[in-house]
Design a protein around this motif. Structure first.
Motif, PDB file in Angstrom:
ATOM      1  N   CYS A 383      51.629 -32.106  80.804  1.00 23.31           N
ATOM      2  CA  CYS A 383      52.325 -32.259  79.522  1.00 23.31           C
ATOM      3  C   CYS A 383      53.451 -33.281  79.657  1.00 23.31           C
ATOM      4  CB  CYS A 383      52.884 -30.927  79.044  1.00 23.31           C
ATOM      5  SG  CYS A 383      53.769 -31.075  77.476  1.00 23.31           S
ATOM      6  N   CYS A 421      49.913 -28.763  73.819  1.00 19.42           N
ATOM      7  CA  CYS A 421      50.683 -27.742  74.542  1.00 19.42           C
ATOM      8  C   CYS A 421      51.629 -26.996  73.594  1.00 19.42           C
ATOM      9  CB  CYS A 421      51.493 -28.457  75.630  1.00 19.42           C
ATOM     10  SG  CYS A 421      52.584 -27.411  76.600  1.00 19.42           S
ATOM     11  N   HIS A 426      59.159 -26.614  78.157  1.00 14.93           N
ATOM     12  CA  HIS A 426      58.997 -28.013  78.538  1.00 14.93           C
ATOM     13  C   HIS A 426      60.052 -28.924  77.915  1.00 14.93           C
ATOM     14  CE1 HIS A 426      54.498 -28.020  79.907  1.00 14.93           C
ATOM     15  NE2 HIS A 426      55.338 -27.705  80.871  1.00 14.93           N
ATOM     16  N   HIS A 428      60.028 -29.194  74.642  1.00 19.67           N
ATOM     17  CA  HIS A 428      59.537 -29.300  73.264  1.00 19.67           C
ATOM     18  C   HIS A 428      59.319 -27.889  72.727  1.00 19.67           C
ATOM     19  CE1 HIS A 428      55.442 -28.152  74.441  1.00 19.67           C
ATOM     20  NE2 HIS A 428      55.497 -29.033  75.431  1.00 19.67           N
TER      21      HIS A 428
HETATM   22 ZN   LIG Z   1      54.291 -28.899  77.021  1.00 20.50          ZN
END
Ligand SMILES: [Zn+2]
Length: 680
Positions: A383, A421, A426, A428
């Motif tokens: 990702c 994802c 992460h 986000h």
């Molecule tokens: Zn991600």
């Protein structure tokens, strides 16, 4: 404050925004004096759905407007609108003297609470009723640029939900009016995008789009900014004019070209005849040795170079472990091969699917935080919404350049990430994972380009499933499709050239596939006794329409074929590619189709910008009528043109008027035969 008139007009485009009832709207959008605005319904300019409410230029007050430039041929309007707790800035760019508009939004959360962004339409314009005939393409593996045409009687939604821009629909359309004039649009985005055409009460259509709102939301924190993908609008008198406009602006302003890619180099790539199973350092080195005297300029080591050496393992499962060179196939390492290529005076290319993550990859065990997950299941990639992945990918690509000596990286992408994802650790959120993945991928490529501007980045995605004006800003070459049999090649070249310049379109001649189950028609055998020089010329000239390349076993090539390939490469370098690089391309016929339908005598004219010289490619496909007249375009009617082959064939002279009205008559060509002519 009362906004004033904003005028972005140039010699080709009339674009003026004015206040109507205190709100900004477009009051002029025309090319060649022809308006592309619905006369009755004011355009919204853009639209954003924030916390469930739709905002646009009709509902927001304009706070600030500025027009900058021209700088390097670009003028840009910055229009800032204020809302409760946010600002929306629309950026409009216009280029040189072309009828092109590029539009995108930036939203800033100026309040104290998060804002949920649910939809971002980078452009919203109301088109007139007369623009009623829609052309667009669908794309899937081996069937890129499949054309569709229909009357616009009901709402149309063109989009991708596959996670890559050209699987589903290609991110492009053309809308024709009854006179053949064209309004074309494209989304410069490599993930999920949308373009909607919705009927208005007036009979016109509302065009809107940009980022796909499907499965998307972004929680914008106080102080944070989000930018939407650009939407491009191109207007012109016909499809060729519109495509030439895309190409001119692309070459000058969008494509990430560098000195080597601008040479439009000739490529040899190992993939189809050897794939992974038969490639190794001695096979590659033998090909390199032969590639140099044939005139190739870059030799690319495709997939198969990395992963474990053990029999029974498959590199696909180890994508992500880019540090692992397959030592059974490449015991001397990759640098030794690259040194051989460089010693022969050529550039070294290498394949890498930097986003891909195989099921067995060690990197996922060492760094579980790199893995893209949707509802706990692997998406199939790392990702890039995670900044640590961007850093890892940058270091990985840098190693290919610095340690392996790569001058060219073919960056592939062989998965459908869908909505992407939805992890929340992460950086986000749960609804913008794929948006941030694409954004992070762009950032990483931009960093590679900044630090290593001499390296060519080639964009590939299971062939041609990520062809868009977004990735073209970070790459300089796009690979068009995996299959490359002749009619398919011509179909996708015709299609891709409606949006991109020929000098960024890479496709090889008809390749000999090692694959035992190739698609129908993909069964080229250079040793077939029925295979002739005329047919090889036909295959080579198809590839010469764009970036010329071959994926063939050079040591096994029949001598005549190697000799003829050298002649074609020489001709391409000395006479053809200056056209590929700079010329305006005219598709002189309809699109040929792999189904056996469509145009059977496709022809392409390349005209240098000053119109002093022209190239003409003509192909007679299987099933074509025996004779055909091909009409040229945009010649000087009263000028006498000398038309001759590039290899010393005798020429004829004809006036421009006759070439444009009656055309050049072709008879006596076999099926699978071609002609390459120059007009001066
Ligand atoms: Zn991600």
């Amino acid at each position: 404050m009362t906004p004033s008139i904003i005028d972005l007009s140039n010699r080709s485009l009339s674009l003026r925004l004015s206040p109507v009832a205190g709100r900004l709207t477009v009051d002029q959008l025309s090319a060649d004096g022809v308006s592309w605005l619905d006369p009755q319904t004011p355009s919204d300019l853009f639209a954003a759905t924030l916390d469930g409410k739709v905002w646009d230029a009709r509902t927001l007050a304009l706070e600030h407007a500025a027009v900058d430039g021209p700088v390097d041929g670009v003028r840009q309007a910055t229009l800032r609108f204020g809302g409760p707790g946010f600002t929306i800035t629309q950026h409009l760019r216009v280029f040189d003297d072309t009828a092109v508009i590029e539009s995108w939004l930036e939203i800033v959360n100026t309040g104290a609470a998060p804002i949920r962004v649910e939809r971002l339409d980078s452009l919203a314009i109301n088109l007139p009723a007369r623009a009623a005939d829609l052309m667009y393409y669908t794309g899937a593996w081996g069937s890129e640029f499949e054309p569709h045409r229909r009357a616009l009687n009901e709402p149309v939604r063109l989009e991708s939900r596959s996670g890559r821009s050209s699987k589903g629909n290609h991110p492009w359309f053309a809308l024709f009016d009854g006179e053949g004039r064209v309004c074309s649009g494209a989304v410069a985005w490599s993930g999920n995008w949308v373009l909607r055409l919705e009927p208005l009460a007036s009979g016109g259509r509302r065009l809107s789009g940009g980022l796909n709102d499907w499965e998307f939301f972004k929680d914008l924190q106080p102080g944070a900014t989000v930018a939407s993908p650009p939407v491009v609008l191109v207007l012109g008198g016909d499809l060729n004019t519109v495509s030439q406009t895309y190409a001119r602006v692309g070459r000058r302003h969008w494509y990430a070209r560098n000195a080597f890619s601008s040479r439009v180099p000739v490529e040899w790539n190992h993939w189809w005849p050897y794939e992974d199973a038969e490639i190794n350092e001695s096979v590659f080195a033998q090909n390199v040795q032969l590639a140099e005297p044939m005139g190739f300029e870059v030799c690319t080591l495709d997939a198969g170079w990395f992963g474990p050496a053990e029999a029974g393992t498959f590199w696909e499962h180890y994508r992500g472990d880019w540090h692992r060179v397959n030592e059974a196939r490449f015991p001397s390492g990759i640098r030794a091969l690259s040194d051989k290529v460089h010693a022969a005076g050529m550039k070294f290319g290498i394949w890498c699917e930097i986003e891909g993550l195989g099921t067995e990859a060690q990197v996922a065990r060492d760094h579980p935080e790199y893995v893209a997950l949707r509802d706990g299941e692997r998406v199939g990639c790392v990702c890039f919404g995670n900044p640590a992945v961007q850093e890892w990918a940058y270091q990985t690509l840098t190693r290919l350049i610095v340690e392996y000596g790569a001058d060219w990286i073919k960056v592939d992408y062989n998965l459908d990430a869908g909505a992407g994802c939805n992890r929340t650790d992460h950086g986000h959120g749960a609804g913008d994972g794929h948006f941030e993945h694409i954004t992070g991928y762009y950032k990483t490529l931009a960093r590679v380009r900044r630090e290593h501007p001499e390296v060519v980045l080639e964009n590939c995605s299971s062939g041609g499933l990520r062809i868009d004006l977004g990735l073209m800003r970070y790459t300089s070459v796009v690979f068009l499709s995996d299959p490359d049999w002749a009619v398919h090649d011509l179909q996708i070249f015709w299609g891709a050239s409606t949006m991109l310049a020929p000098d960024v379109l890479l496709h090889w001649t008809y390749s000999e596939w090692r694959n035992l189950n190739p698609p129908p028609y993909q069964t080229f055998n250079p040793h077939d006794p029925a295979f002739t020089r005329k047919i090889w010329d036909y295959y080579c000239r198809i590839s010469m329409l764009g970036l010329f390349g071959l994926s063939q076993k050079l040591p096994k090539m029949p001598d005549w074929m190697a000799q003829r390939s050298l002649e074609h490469i020489t001709l391409y370098k000395e006479q053809v590619r200056r056209f590929t690089k700079d010329a305006d391309l005219y598709r002189l016929t309809d699109q040929p189709l792999r189904s056996g339908a469509g145009e059977r005598w496709p022809a392409f004219q390349y005209s240098l910008p000053d119109k002093s010289e022209h190239l003409l490619f003509v192909f007679r496909l299987p099933g074509a009528e025996p004779e055909r007249a091909i009409r040229l375009q945009d010649l000087e009617p009263d000028r006498l043109y000398t038309i001759a082959g590039l290899e010393g064939e005798p020429g004829v002279q004809k006036p421009g008027r006759e070439l444009m009205t009656e055309g050049l008559h072709f008879a006596g060509l076999d099926e699978e035969e071609s002609v390459l002519l120059k007009l001066a």
